[in-house]
Design a protein around this motif. Structure first.
Motif, PDB file in Angstrom:
ATOM      1  N   PHE A  91       0.843  -1.205   0.000  1.00 52.19           N
ATOM      2  CA  PHE A  91       0.000   0.000   0.000  1.00 52.19           C
ATOM      3  C   PHE A  91       0.879   1.257   0.000  1.00 52.19           C
ATOM      4  O   PHE A  91       0.708   2.149  -0.837  1.00 52.19           O
ATOM      5  CB  PHE A  91      -0.937  -0.005   1.212  1.00 52.19           C
ATOM      6  CG  PHE A  91      -1.677   1.287   1.388  1.00 52.19           C
ATOM      7  CD1 PHE A  91      -2.776   1.584   0.591  1.00 52.19           C
ATOM      8  CD2 PHE A  91      -1.269   2.228   2.324  1.00 52.19           C
ATOM      9  CE1 PHE A  91      -3.453   2.788   0.723  1.00 52.19           C
ATOM     10  CE2 PHE A  91      -1.945   3.437   2.462  1.00 52.19           C
ATOM     11  CZ  PHE A  91      -3.034   3.716   1.671  1.00 52.19           C
ATOM     12  N   PHE A  92       1.841   1.304   0.933  1.00 54.20           N
ATOM     13  CA  PHE A  92       2.676   2.502   1.027  1.00 54.20           C
ATOM     14  C   PHE A  92       3.564   2.679  -0.200  1.00 54.20           C
ATOM     15  O   PHE A  92       3.771   3.796  -0.666  1.00 54.20           O
ATOM     16  CB  PHE A  92       3.499   2.498   2.323  1.00 54.20           C
ATOM     17  CG  PHE A  92       2.736   3.055   3.467  1.00 54.20           C
ATOM     18  CD1 PHE A  92       2.354   4.388   3.495  1.00 54.20           C
ATOM     19  CD2 PHE A  92       2.340   2.246   4.505  1.00 54.20           C
ATOM     20  CE1 PHE A  92       1.605   4.908   4.541  1.00 54.20           C
ATOM     21  CE2 PHE A  92       1.586   2.752   5.560  1.00 54.20           C
ATOM     22  CZ  PHE A  92       1.223   4.086   5.579  1.00 54.20           C
ATOM     23  N   THR A  93       4.073   1.570  -0.737  1.00 57.47           N
ATOM     24  CA  THR A  93       4.919   1.727  -1.928  1.00 57.47           C
ATOM     25  C   THR A  93       4.077   2.162  -3.137  1.00 57.47           C
ATOM     26  O   THR A  93       4.567   2.908  -3.981  1.00 57.47           O
ATOM     27  CB  THR A  93       5.698   0.430  -2.238  1.00 57.47           C
ATOM     28  OG1 THR A  93       4.777  -0.654  -2.276  1.00 57.47           O
ATOM     29  CG2 THR A  93       6.789   0.160  -1.223  1.00 57.47           C
ATOM     30  N   MET A 112      -7.689   2.797  -7.951  1.00 56.75           N
ATOM     31  CA  MET A 112      -8.413   1.586  -7.552  1.00 56.75           C
ATOM     32  C   MET A 112      -7.478   0.614  -6.830  1.00 56.75           C
ATOM     33  O   MET A 112      -7.883  -0.033  -5.864  1.00 56.75           O
ATOM     34  CB  MET A 112      -9.057   0.931  -8.774  1.00 56.75           C
ATOM     35  CG  MET A 112      -9.994  -0.202  -8.436  1.00 56.75           C
ATOM     36  SD  MET A 112     -11.329   0.250  -7.309  1.00 56.75           S
ATOM     37  CE  MET A 112     -12.616   0.721  -8.439  1.00 56.75           C
ATOM     38  N   ALA A 113      -6.221   0.525  -7.286  1.00 55.16           N
ATOM     39  CA  ALA A 113      -5.267  -0.365  -6.623  1.00 55.16           C
ATOM     40  C   ALA A 113      -5.073   0.060  -5.171  1.00 55.16           C
ATOM     41  O   ALA A 113      -5.011  -0.785  -4.268  1.00 55.16           O
ATOM     42  CB  ALA A 113      -3.936  -0.357  -7.371  1.00 55.16           C
ATOM     43  N   LEU A 114      -4.998   1.375  -4.934  1.00 52.47           N
ATOM     44  CA  LEU A 114      -4.835   1.868  -3.557  1.00 52.47           C
ATOM     45  C   LEU A 114      -6.060   1.548  -2.712  1.00 52.47           C
ATOM     46  O   LEU A 114      -5.929   1.186  -1.537  1.00 52.47           O
ATOM     47  CB  LEU A 114      -4.582   3.384  -3.570  1.00 52.47           C
ATOM     48  CG  LEU A 114      -3.137   3.804  -3.849  1.00 52.47           C
ATOM     49  CD1 LEU A 114      -3.045   5.310  -4.034  1.00 52.47           C
ATOM     50  CD2 LEU A 114      -2.216   3.387  -2.706  1.00 52.47           C
ATOM     51  N   ILE A 115      -7.234   1.662  -3.304  1.00 50.11           N
ATOM     52  CA  ILE A 115      -8.471   1.345  -2.573  1.00 50.11           C
ATOM     53  C   ILE A 115      -8.456  -0.131  -2.167  1.00 50.11           C
ATOM     54  O   ILE A 115      -8.731  -0.484  -1.016  1.00 50.11           O
ATOM     55  CB  ILE A 115      -9.706   1.672  -3.451  1.00 50.11           C
ATOM     56  CG1 ILE A 115      -9.928   3.179  -3.469  1.00 50.11           C
ATOM     57  CG2 ILE A 115     -10.955   0.940  -2.954  1.00 50.11           C
ATOM     58  CD1 ILE A 115     -10.969   3.632  -4.450  1.00 50.11           C
TER      59      ILE A 115
ATOM     60  N   PHE B  31      -1.256  14.104  -3.537  1.00 52.43           N
ATOM     61  CA  PHE B  31      -1.933  12.918  -2.976  1.00 52.43           C
ATOM     62  C   PHE B  31      -3.267  12.646  -3.676  1.00 52.43           C
ATOM     63  O   PHE B  31      -4.175  12.085  -3.086  1.00 52.43           O
ATOM     64  CB  PHE B  31      -2.137  13.100  -1.463  1.00 52.43           C
ATOM     65  CG  PHE B  31      -0.858  13.002  -0.685  1.00 52.43           C
ATOM     66  CD1 PHE B  31      -0.363  11.770  -0.278  1.00 52.43           C
ATOM     67  CD2 PHE B  31      -0.118  14.127  -0.389  1.00 52.43           C
ATOM     68  CE1 PHE B  31       0.832  11.670   0.419  1.00 52.43           C
ATOM     69  CE2 PHE B  31       1.084  14.036   0.308  1.00 52.43           C
ATOM     70  CZ  PHE B  31       1.561  12.806   0.714  1.00 52.43           C
ATOM     71  N   LYS B  32      -3.362  13.051  -4.956  1.00 49.81           N
ATOM     72  CA  LYS B  32      -4.659  12.926  -5.635  1.00 49.81           C
ATOM     73  C   LYS B  32      -5.080  11.466  -5.813  1.00 49.81           C
ATOM     74  O   LYS B  32      -6.262  11.190  -5.988  1.00 49.81           O
ATOM     75  CB  LYS B  32      -4.661  13.657  -6.981  1.00 49.81           C
ATOM     76  CG  LYS B  32      -3.721  13.118  -8.030  1.00 49.81           C
ATOM     77  CD  LYS B  32      -3.747  14.006  -9.256  1.00 49.81           C
ATOM     78  CE  LYS B  32      -2.691  13.563 -10.253  1.00 49.81           C
ATOM     79  NZ  LYS B  32      -2.447  14.535 -11.304  1.00 49.81           N
ATOM     80  N   SER B  33      -4.106  10.545  -5.748  1.00 51.02           N
ATOM     81  CA  SER B  33      -4.473   9.129  -5.889  1.00 51.02           C
ATOM     82  C   SER B  33      -5.323   8.654  -4.704  1.00 51.02           C
ATOM     83  O   SER B  33      -5.959   7.618  -4.775  1.00 51.02           O
ATOM     84  CB  SER B  33      -3.229   8.259  -6.033  1.00 51.02           C
ATOM     85  OG  SER B  33      -2.383   8.455  -4.943  1.00 51.02           O
ATOM     86  N   MET B  34      -5.334   9.430  -3.612  1.00 49.78           N
ATOM     87  CA  MET B  34      -6.164   9.080  -2.455  1.00 49.78           C
ATOM     88  C   MET B  34      -7.600   9.596  -2.608  1.00 49.78           C
ATOM     89  O   MET B  34      -8.465   9.251  -1.825  1.00 49.78           O
ATOM     90  CB  MET B  34      -5.559   9.673  -1.166  1.00 49.78           C
ATOM     91  CG  MET B  34      -4.141   9.244  -0.887  1.00 49.78           C
ATOM     92  SD  MET B  34      -4.027   7.503  -0.516  1.00 49.78           S
ATOM     93  CE  MET B  34      -4.625   7.471   1.162  1.00 49.78           C
ATOM     94  N   PHE B  35      -7.795  10.465  -3.603  1.00 50.28           N
ATOM     95  CA  PHE B  35      -9.133  11.051  -3.811  1.00 50.28           C
ATOM     96  C   PHE B  35      -9.574  10.821  -5.254  1.00 50.28           C
ATOM     97  O   PHE B  35      -9.557  11.744  -6.072  1.00 50.28           O
ATOM     98  CB  PHE B  35      -9.120  12.554  -3.499  1.00 50.28           C
ATOM     99  CG  PHE B  35      -8.457  12.899  -2.212  1.00 50.28           C
ATOM    100  CD1 PHE B  35      -9.135  12.749  -1.012  1.00 50.28           C
ATOM    101  CD2 PHE B  35      -7.144  13.348  -2.180  1.00 50.28           C
ATOM    102  CE1 PHE B  35      -8.512  13.049   0.187  1.00 50.28           C
ATOM    103  CE2 PHE B  35      -6.513  13.649  -0.995  1.00 50.28           C
ATOM    104  CZ  PHE B  35      -7.198  13.495   0.204  1.00 50.28           C
TER     105      PHE B  35
END
Lengths: 261, 159
Positions: A91-93, A112-115, B31-35
């Motif tokens: 997740f962090f990488t 989506m991968a992060l989710i 950090f847009k990949s978080m939103f």
């Protein structure tokens, strides 16, 4: 299918995606070198938080960093399934790769991968059936939301409703769809059918949450074919595997949850 | 439960009808990949391309790679091409919201410098120039509709 199995399949699919993506990055290494395009010495000046990660994201270290991701993903598939530490590391990488490429490298598939990874982290940490159910619900709602919003955005645009936007995407020099598809979509009737097909499919996708087998399988098959055509026409291969990685969650939720009291 | 799900999607519809002020924050952008926004293919206008020239003729810097069967699973060139496209979108977005002062010094902007790196990755053999333009397909290749940004002449890197 049990919640355990659904999470296991999701984990394997997202790890396969991470392995392929990491190998793709490695084959593009000249572009993130100090003579390439994404030069860390320049990117790290964009925000005060970035230099902290130089030991991971600078030119040579980034290669080891990608190799470590491949090893971790393989470890999760073959030796340590549901390992909280390894999923947290991935997740962090993944988040750091987004920072390395100024927000994201591949937009939607990175999101989506992060989710998925954040959800798997929670499931691996708590490991109770209730949390597993919650995590599978979370992934299912996120994937339904992604289709729904994409459809909403399109239906609001006149050019999408008239199929002009789709024809433009298919014939523009920005993509390289097969010649036969360009010929088909240059005809108004087919372009109209395809544009409205996409809009209706995306907006109606959340209906899957009220379905059971076998109709759920038809929805998921339609989703798979939708992403397959996106690879064929627009080269979006990362979306195919990442979005399909969410389907076991949908399959589990729809077949193990009843709305009746 | 069903009511909550229906309510959830109704709220999405409601929020999609409201026009929110765009938040300009470098931290949020990073950090847009978080939103996630999920607004795929929302741009229905012509997407501009990066052109460059060493002599007289402008050339398209990157063309979409031809699809092979293995690209369904592994496609570094295709994903590089998509990343290049995202970068162009980012440059255009930054240009749109740039103040007069920022636009005057746009060549100091990292996104602009990266455009130059994209062109240099094509290994030009002599001094070169690049530009972002809207183009359309033409019988002899492409025709330029509109120029959006043009660089000065740049020196070739001596290795």
């Amino acid at each position: 299918m049990t919640s355990e199995l659904a999470l296991k399949v999701i984990e394997i699919m997202i790890n396969c995606s991470i392995i392929v993506q990491s190998i793709e990055y490695l084959s593009l290494k000249k572009h993130f070198s100090e003579k390439g395009i994404w030069r860390w010495s320049e990117i790290k000046q964009e925000h005060p938080v970035l230099p902290i990660f130089s030991f991971l994201l600078s030119e040579n270290n980034f290669i080891y960093f990608l190799v470590a991701r491949i090893v971790s993903a393989l470890g999760l598939i073959f030796f340590f399934p549901h390992s909280f530490i390894l999923i947290l590391f991935l997740f962090f990488t993944s988040l750091l790769i987004s920072l390395r490429f100024r927000g994201s490298f591949n937009g939607g598939s990175d999101y989506m991968a992060l989710i998925i990874l954040s959800a798997l982290c929670i499931a691996a940490f708590f490991k109770t059936p209730r949390v597993q159910m919650g995590v599978l619900w979370y992934i299912s709602l996120q994937v339904c939301t992604s289709y729904f919003i994409a459809g909403m955005v399109k239906i609001k645009q006149r050019k999408w409703r008239s199929a002009e936007a789709l024809s433009k995407h298919m014939t523009s020099s920005n993509y390289n769809p097969p010649r036969w598809s360009q010929n088909i979509f240059s005809k108004k009737i087919w372009a109209m059918c395809a544009a409205w097909g996409v809009i209706v499919f995306e907006i109606c996708f959340p209906i899957i949450l009220t379905q059971h087998n076998p109709s759920v399988l038809y929805w998921l098959l339609a989703g798979f074919l939708f992403h397959l055509t996106n690879v064929l026409f627009f080269g979006l291969n990362r979306f195919l595997i990442v979005w399909c990685a969410t389907y076991p969650a949908l399959y589990f939720i729809t077949n193990n949850f009843s709305y009746s009291p | 439960m069903l009511y909550f799900i229906v309510l959830y999607f109704l709220l999405i519809i409601l929020f999609s009808l409201i026009k929110f002020k765009e938040i300009k924050s470098p931290t949020l952008n990073l950090f847009k990949s978080m939103f996630p926004s999920w607004k795929f293919f929302d741009e229905s206008n012509d997407t501009p391309v990066l052109l460059y020239r060493e002599a007289d003729d402008w050339k398209i810097c990157f063309s979409p790679p031809k699809l092979r069967w293995w690209h369904f699973f592994y496609n570094p060139a295709g994903n590089f091409y998509l990343a290049y496209h995202s970068h162009l979108q980012q440059v255009l977005g930054e240009l749109t919201v740039a103040s007069v002062e920022e636009a005057t010094h746009f060549q100091d902007n990292l996104s602009y410098k990266m455009l130059e790196h994209f062109v240099r990755s094509k290994s030009p053999q002599s001094d070169f120039q690049f530009k972002i333009s809207s183009i359309k397909k033409a019988p002899n290749g492409f025709a330029i509709i509109e120029d959006i940004l043009i660089s000065p002449k740049l020196k070739v890197e001596i290795v």
